[in-house]
Design a protein around this motif. Structure first.
Motif, short mmCIF file in Angstrom:
data_model
loop_
_atom_site.label_atom_id
_atom_site.label_comp_id
_atom_site.label_asym_id
_atom_site.label_seq_id
_atom_site.Cartn_x
_atom_site.Cartn_y
_atom_site.Cartn_z
N LEU A 85 23.03 67.39 77.07
CA LEU A 85 23.40 68.70 76.45
C LEU A 85 24.92 68.99 76.41
CD1 LEU A 85 21.55 72.00 77.56
CD2 LEU A 85 24.06 71.91 77.26
N TYR A 102 12.64 73.29 66.05
CA TYR A 102 13.12 71.90 66.51
C TYR A 102 11.64 71.24 66.99
CZ TYR A 102 17.43 73.88 66.64
OH TYR A 102 18.54 74.58 66.35
N THR A 123 16.89 75.38 74.07
CA THR A 123 16.22 74.34 73.38
C THR A 123 15.73 73.19 74.35
OG1 THR A 123 17.43 74.91 71.31
CG2 THR A 123 16.25 72.68 71.52
N SER A 124 16.71 72.62 75.25
CA SER A 124 16.32 71.74 76.15
C SER A 124 15.28 72.13 77.05
CB SER A 124 17.41 71.28 76.95
OG SER A 124 18.67 70.75 76.37
N LYS A 172 19.58 66.77 67.77
CA LYS A 172 19.42 68.31 67.32
C LYS A 172 20.93 68.68 67.23
CE LYS A 172 20.19 72.55 68.88
NZ LYS A 172 20.70 73.27 70.02
N GLY A 220 24.15 73.24 72.99
CA GLY A 220 23.22 73.47 73.85
C GLY A 220 22.79 74.82 74.12
N ILE A 238 18.06 63.85 78.76
CA ILE A 238 18.60 64.94 77.77
C ILE A 238 20.26 64.73 77.89
CG2 ILE A 238 18.69 67.25 77.46
CD1 ILE A 238 15.76 67.70 78.35
N ASP A 262 20.97 67.33 72.56
CA ASP A 262 21.09 68.67 72.31
C ASP A 262 22.52 69.04 72.22
OD1 ASP A 262 20.63 71.41 71.71
OD2 ASP A 262 19.76 71.64 73.76
#
Length: 372
Positions: free
Chosen positions: A231, A193, A215-216, A303, A210, A229, A207
């Motif tokens: 999630l 990513y 990833t976050s 994502k 998640g 963000i 996200d």
């Protein structure tokens, strides 16, 4: 970036490529035929715990599956789990690894002087139909047979040669299960990513899927100028882990629901870790909503890695994609058709996205399609 060499080639005739890839599988090897015999003097082991090693054991019983992380004396589906160092040097070993590291498996075995390795693809060919191909292989073959022109269009419109080479390599592996096609790839989850061509700056990040916040966390650490963000993670266990992991970061909204094409309740497998997924089973359920309804404010990066539910979630994000043109990073590896379906869906908005493809393992998993 991946370490493989990028080279220019002519346009791909997908049916011809598929036929050439499958032609390499036409004749069984002597080692594979020997493995499948019932001769008691042959020691047989496998590496890789999956449906393929289970069906191999049902066809020709294994003495064990190599797993250096399992406690001594443990088993999997009734098959003993053994350490690499306990395998006889003259044993035949089936490389049933297909998802993450089939090439690294070969290097690992060679380092322990275990050289009598038989590929899963060789065993399936030698079985003359008694061993089934993995589902990712069957669906890939069907895709190229039914939609060769669409696959050609995807290939020819990808944004760079690395994307086109990645598509060819991944397709050949999915067609054949032959790890030779993946020798120039590495397992590089840390890069997933976060490609340079995404040019992240001051993003509002969704996200979707998640997991435990990995990833976050990577995104917030790399791009501390992010605005916010969101999630989404429906697994209670995963969400609790994500909240702990991200407790020191600012402006994160945790949404303990799944994303889909409509609001409602769906069956869910809650014990799969990172592979927890929506399912037809009703043992447990989760609430789902559309991204358009769940996040009314504007977003700039989405994502999705939803264990095969990506197309449903994309349908529920139509407004965001149509009006805001966010960057997209969508997992397409769960089903071979998703390469085609995701590409067609996003490009139907007419945004002139540049589409990239990157792959993060040596097997069939972790292929991401990017739209910038």
């Amino acid at each position: 970036m991946n370490t493989k060499t990028v080279r220019c080639v002519d346009e791909v005739d997908w049916r011809t490529m598929a036929a050439g890839t499958l032609a390499r599988l036409a004749h069984p090897t002597a080692a594979a035929s020997c493995f499948l015999t019932s001769a008691p003097q042959v020691s047989r082991f496998a590496i890789g715990k999956n449906n393929e090693s289970a069906q191999l054991h049902a066809h020709t019983p294994l003495q064990g599956i190599i797993d250096d992380f399992a406690p001594r004396g443990s088993s999997w589906r009734g098959i003993p789990l053994v350490k690499t160092c306990d395998v006889p040097h003259d044993a035949l070993i089936a490389n049933c690894s297909t998802s993450i590291s089939p090439v690294a498996v070969l290097a690992h075995l060679a380092a322990h002087d275990l050289s009598h390795v038989v590929g899963l693809h060789q065993l399936i060919v030698a079985s003359a139909g008694k061993l089934a191909w993995p589902s990712f292989t069957a669906t890939m073959r069907r895709e190229l047979h039914e939609h060769p022109e669409v696959w050609k269009q995807i290939h020819d419109t990808l944004a760079d040669e690395e994307s086109r080479l990645t598509l060819r390599d991944v397709v050949r592996f999915r067609l054949s299960c032959d790890p030779e096609y993946m020798r120039s790839y590495t397992v590089r989850a840390q890069d997933q990513y976060f490609e340079e061509f995404m040019k992240f700056s001051n993003e509002t990040f969704v996200d979707a899927g998640g997991f435990d916040g990995d990833t976050s966390e990577g995104f917030a650490t790399r791009y501390p100028d992010y605005r916010k963000i969101f999630l989404f993670e429906p697994s209670t266990k995963n969400m609790e882990a994500a909240q702990r992991r991200l407790s020191a970061f600012r402006d994160i909204e945790f949404r303990p629901i799944g994303l889909s094409d409509t609001a409602g309740t769906l069956g869910f497998n809650d014990d799969g870790g990172s592979a927890s997924a929506i399912t037809r089973a009703t043992r447990s359920t989760i609430d789902v909503d559309t991204l358009d309804a769940a996040v009314p404010e504007s977003v700039s990066f989405i994502k999705m890695d939803l264990e095969g539910w990506e197309m449903n979630a994309l349908q529920g994000a139509r407004r965001h994609i149509a009006e805001e043109r966010p960057k997209l990073a969508i997992a397409v590896y769960h089903d071979s058709a998703d390469f085609r379906l995701v590409h067609q869906f996003v490009n139907a908005f007419g945004h002139d996205y540049r589409c990239y493809l990157r792959h993060y393992t040596q097997g069939w998993s972790e292929t991401i399609m990017y739209f910038v």
